[in-house]
Design an enzyme around this catalytic site. Structure first.
Site, PDB file in Angstrom:
ATOM      1  N   ASP A 676      29.937  10.022 -14.842  1.00 38.21           N
ATOM      2  CA  ASP A 676      29.571  10.781 -13.450  1.00 38.21           C
ATOM      3  C   ASP A 676      30.846  10.763 -12.603  1.00 38.21           C
ATOM      4  O   ASP A 676      31.371  11.818 -12.170  1.00 38.21           O
ATOM      5  CB  ASP A 676      28.502  10.145 -12.579  1.00 38.21           C
ATOM      6  CG  ASP A 676      28.322  10.832 -11.238  1.00 38.21           C
ATOM      7  OD1 ASP A 676      28.172  12.096 -11.103  1.00 38.21           O
ATOM      8  OD2 ASP A 676      28.359  10.168 -10.153  1.00 38.21           O
ATOM      9  N   LYS A 680      33.806  13.666 -11.383  1.00 39.39           N
ATOM     10  CA  LYS A 680      34.225  13.905 -10.145  1.00 39.39           C
ATOM     11  C   LYS A 680      35.667  13.928  -9.640  1.00 39.39           C
ATOM     12  O   LYS A 680      36.127  14.527  -9.129  1.00 39.39           O
ATOM     13  CB  LYS A 680      33.686  12.718  -9.241  1.00 39.39           C
ATOM     14  CG  LYS A 680      31.883  13.011  -9.078  1.00 39.39           C
ATOM     15  CD  LYS A 680      31.341  11.642  -8.245  1.00 39.39           C
ATOM     16  CE  LYS A 680      29.857  12.131  -8.097  1.00 39.39           C
ATOM     17  NZ  LYS A 680      29.312  10.892  -7.423  1.00 39.39           N
TER      18      LYS A 680
END
Length: 815
Positions: A676, A680
């Site tokens: 994750d 980002k």
């Protein structure tokens, strides 16, 4: 003297006829009443006649319906004591009709002359019943045979009126006869050799106009089932409103472009006589209706109305042999005129290389054939190409006398259509500048009318239609926020958000008028089963203006279908990071599609939930700054986990708590593995202008043995529980140094990495609380002191608010 015309819906049945009678009886002057056939009767007569001519015995079932409707009307309107003679007359006329239909059946043919006689029975019967009802109520009433007053040629189906003779007959009759009420059948006339003829589409309105013009009356009232002429078709545009006053020229334009309430034929006789026309509602007689006037209007409205014509075929004749050659246009339109084909739209390139025109779809095949025959020689030598035909088209037009005196009207029209991906195939504007018309695809007509009405008639309130995919933690909060703030947005920001559809992984719930809270809550129980691609198909099928997909999922299939939405000019707002962190090629293609199709693509919540991180980068880059270094804690879920983990509670329990609070991805492994955070950081780098792929970022996993992928949540928790000692040792090592554990994303000198770091007390990351995110940007302008953004970076509420903010950005852009 007054003259009132009542349309088919106004005299559809006994109850409606009573309304008409009450309106007439409310007039103080003597009144001429022109009536149409009972509602739907002309169509029924036509269908019946065609069936009979095809030797289809089922025509008798239709005939029985015709008979029953008229006899039922008599029984409901005429007192029993007066019924016998009236019923006898009606039955006599019906027997005559039955005989004609039998003749069509036996002969197997239906001539134009016979059609006119059969079709005339609708008005002849209705006018007789209405006049007898007035007489039964004690009124001084007479029924006039319209054929005795209106004389035509023998062009059956659309006879041409001899106005000189008709005017004289009308004037003589009303000078010699004195009654309080005169009832006339509309639509029906008579040739000079005493044959029944009809006046074509809008014939009853035409009848009333002919009489009003002959008698030099001051006004004509058309009573129908709507309250006047609307700014647009109210069945298509819900916000359409009645035009209280409109000029004859504007009314003529609107009627040409499909305003069904008014026919051009009704205007032609009264226009030179300066007779005002009123459109009134039989079912709301107190409503002021619309006034069509010859007087100049003193308001400054630029556009008076918007209309359209469907079932259009766009045809183009082009070729090098047309340039500078006289007589091409004459030959083209002459051959069409000989075939009685009406041309409804014309435009020609200034180069003379092509002529573009439109006809009705039903005339397209015949038009194509005769044009190609006419230009056979030129086509054979390549001077002219065979005429091209595009079916499934519609003409939309904006109409107003003041268009010519205002700049930018056409620009406003075409930009409004363009923003909604409505392709314009042809454009025409007359020298009078009273209308601007455009040919578009018929499937886009409804959207086009709503878009144009919003642009020219409505308060500057932009309507955004939302299609929400994912109604879990984030999606549920987003929907709550939208429903809670709808009134505020409309009143203060002039934004009207409509929730059109919601969907989860298997079902969807759709309401083109907007979903209620109850309908949303019934998704699981009553939603329709959804297969892959169904949601996109439904959005494109509805074809609503300003449509926006709100993707609250983490689903890869949905993310990889974004290109299809953008190509259909459907905006996208998403917290799903898959698309922007996939291949650089796909990421760039989405950006290009967004620009090409004027479809917004916003994903602020991809990084930092509701924090303005991506927007800040965009502004820095746009203003000429350059991102040199990034240091960031980008996972609110991991920050929460390492803030809460103190060895008093097992690591696995803290992870479960984070999942329960909605801080993690649906699969917490995505957070724990660093995937994750990597996504980002990849997105931030791309927004900063760096060409990075997923493999270019080094992820140093804090999970033991590199953290092999675990897709099943139960297996993940079992693995975490068995590895408690590993996590404890990480925590202890940091505590021994007076440091805290943070998963840090960093970029510097072309190198990007993600890893668990021990942060000392002097570092800005040390004091991060709960689920906070923090980003430090070092740029050409922020070299010594970085630009810092800090705040809650996880949680359904703040993520939903970030999505909501992106939706509002789209609405403001449209406004």
């Amino acid at each position: 003297m007054k003259i009132l015309k009542f349309g088919g819906t106004s005299v559809a049945n006994a109850e409606n006829i009573k309304r008409c009678i009450a309106i007439v009886e409310g007039k103080n002057d003597s009144t001429i009443v022109v009536v149409s056939a009972l509602g739907g009767m002309t169509d029924l007569l036509q269908t019946t006649a065609v069936l009979a001519s095809h030797k289809d015995s089922s025509y008798m079932q239709n005939y029985k319906t015709i008979e029953d409707r008229h006899l039922d009307a008599v029984r409901a309107l005429i007192p029993v004591s007066n019924q016998a003679s009236v019923l006898s007359n009606v039955i006599c006329q019906l027997n005559e009709l039955e005989t004609l239909l039998q003749g069509c059946f036996y002969l197997g043919e239906l001539s134009s002359k016979t059609k006119d006689v059969i079709f005339s029975f609708g008005e002849r019967l209705s006018s007789f019943i209405v006049s007898e009802t007035f007489k039964a109520r004690g009124k001084n009433c007479v029924r006039i045979d319209s054929g005795n007053l209106i004389k035509t040629n023998n062009r059956y189906g659309r006879a041409v009126v001899d106005f000189e003779m008709s005017d004289r007959l009308i004037q003589d009759y009303f000078r010699e006869n004195q009654f309080d009420i005169y009832v006339m059948p509309g639509f029906v006339a008579e040739s000079k050799d005493k044959q029944i003829t009809t006046l074509g589409r809008g014939g009853s309105d035409y009848t009333a106009a002919i009489v009003a013009a002959a008698l030099h009356l001051s006004e004509l009232e058309i009573w129908t089932d709507v309250s006047g002429i609307y700014t647009a078709n109210p069945k298509v545009v819900k916000q359409a409103r009645v035009i209280e006053q409109i000029s004859f020229q504007e009314a003529m334009e609107l009627s040409h472009f499909g305003a069904k309430v008014l026919y051009p034929s009704a205007i032609e006789p009264i226009l030179p006589k300066k007779i005002d026309l009123y459109i009134k509602n039989t079912f709301e007689p107190e409503s002021p209706g619309s006034r069509v006037t010859h007087c100049s209007l003193d308001d400054d409205r630029i556009v008076r109305g918007i209309s359209n014509v469907d079932n259009i075929a766009l045809m183009t004749l082009e070729g090098p042999g047309m340039v500078g050659v006289a007589g091409i246009s004459k030959r083209l339109f002459e051959v069409l005129a000989k075939q009685d084909i009406n041309v409804v739209f014309i435009t020609q390139a200034s180069s003379e290389h092509s002529i573009c025109f439109a006809v009705t779809s039903m005339d397209a095949v015949r038009a194509e054939q005769v044009i190609n025959e006419e230009f056979e020689f030129e086509i054979s030598y390549g001077k002219v190409r065979a005429v091209s035909v595009e079916l499934g088209m519609s003409i939309v037009a904006i109409v107003g006398n003041n268009i010519k005196s205002h700049q930018g009207v056409s620009g406003k029209m075409f930009s409004a259509l363009g923003r909604n991906n409505i392709n314009i195939c042809a454009i025409a504007q007359g020298a009078s500048e009273r209308n601007i018309s455009a040919v578009i695809l018929e499937k886009d007509a409804k959207k086009a009318l709503n878009v144009l009405h919003e642009a020219f008639f409505e308060e500057v309130v932009v309507q955004v239609n939302l299609f929400v995919m994912g109604v879990g933690n984030v999606g549920g909060k987003f929907i709550e926020q939208v429903q809670r703030q709808k009134l505020y947005l409309r009143e203060h920001l002039k934004i009207n958000l409509r929730l059109i559809a919601v969907a989860n992984s298997t079902k969807m719930m759709v309401n083109p008028e907007g979903l209620s809270d109850i309908e949303v809550s019934e998704l699981k129980a009553k939603g329709q089963v959804m297969q892959e691609g169904d949601f996109l198909r439904k959005i494109t099928e509805l074809n609503l203006r300003n449509s926006v997909l709100v993707d609250n999922t983490a689903n890869e299939t949905v993310a990889m279908s974004y290109h299809a939405y953008l190509r259909n000019s459907i905006g996208i707002v998403t917290c799903n990071k898959v698309a922007c962190s996939s291949s650089m090629e796909y990421y760039k293609s989405l950006k290009l599609l967004s620009k090409k199709y004027s479809a917004s693509f916003l994903y602020e919540t991809n990084v930092g939930a509701g924090l303005p991180i991506i927007d800040t980068i965009k502004n820095l880059v746009a203003s000429g700054d350059r991102i040199l270094e990034i240091q960031a804690v980008l996972s609110g879920s991991l920050n929460f986990i390492f803030n809460a983990y103190d060895a008093g509670i097992p690591f696995v329990e803290v992870v479960k708590k984070a999942k329960e609070l909605g801080y993690t991805e649906p699969n917490p492994y995505i957070d724990l593995s660093g995937v994750d955070v990597k996504r980002k950081l990849l997105i931030l780098l791309r927004e900063s202008g760096y060409f990075f792929e997923d493999v270019d970022i080094d992820v140093q996993s804090f999970l033991p043995h590199g953290g092999a992928a675990i897709s099943e949540e139960g297996e993940l928790y079992t693995a975490l529980e068995s590895q408690e000692d590993h996590f404890y040792q990480l925590l202890k090592a940091a505590n021994d140094k007076g440091a805290k554990l943070r998963v840090v994303a960093s970029f510097k000198g072309g190198k990007a990495e993600v890893g668990l770091r021990e942060i000392d007390q002097l570092h800005p990351f040390y004091h991060l609380e709960g689920k906070d995110n923090i980003v430090l940007f070092y740029t050409d302008r922020y070299k010594e002191q970085p630009l810092l953004i800090k705040g809650a970076g996880a949680g359904a509420e703040v993520t939903a608010s970030g999505i909501f903010a992106d939706v509002i950005r789209i609405a403001n852009k449209l406004n």
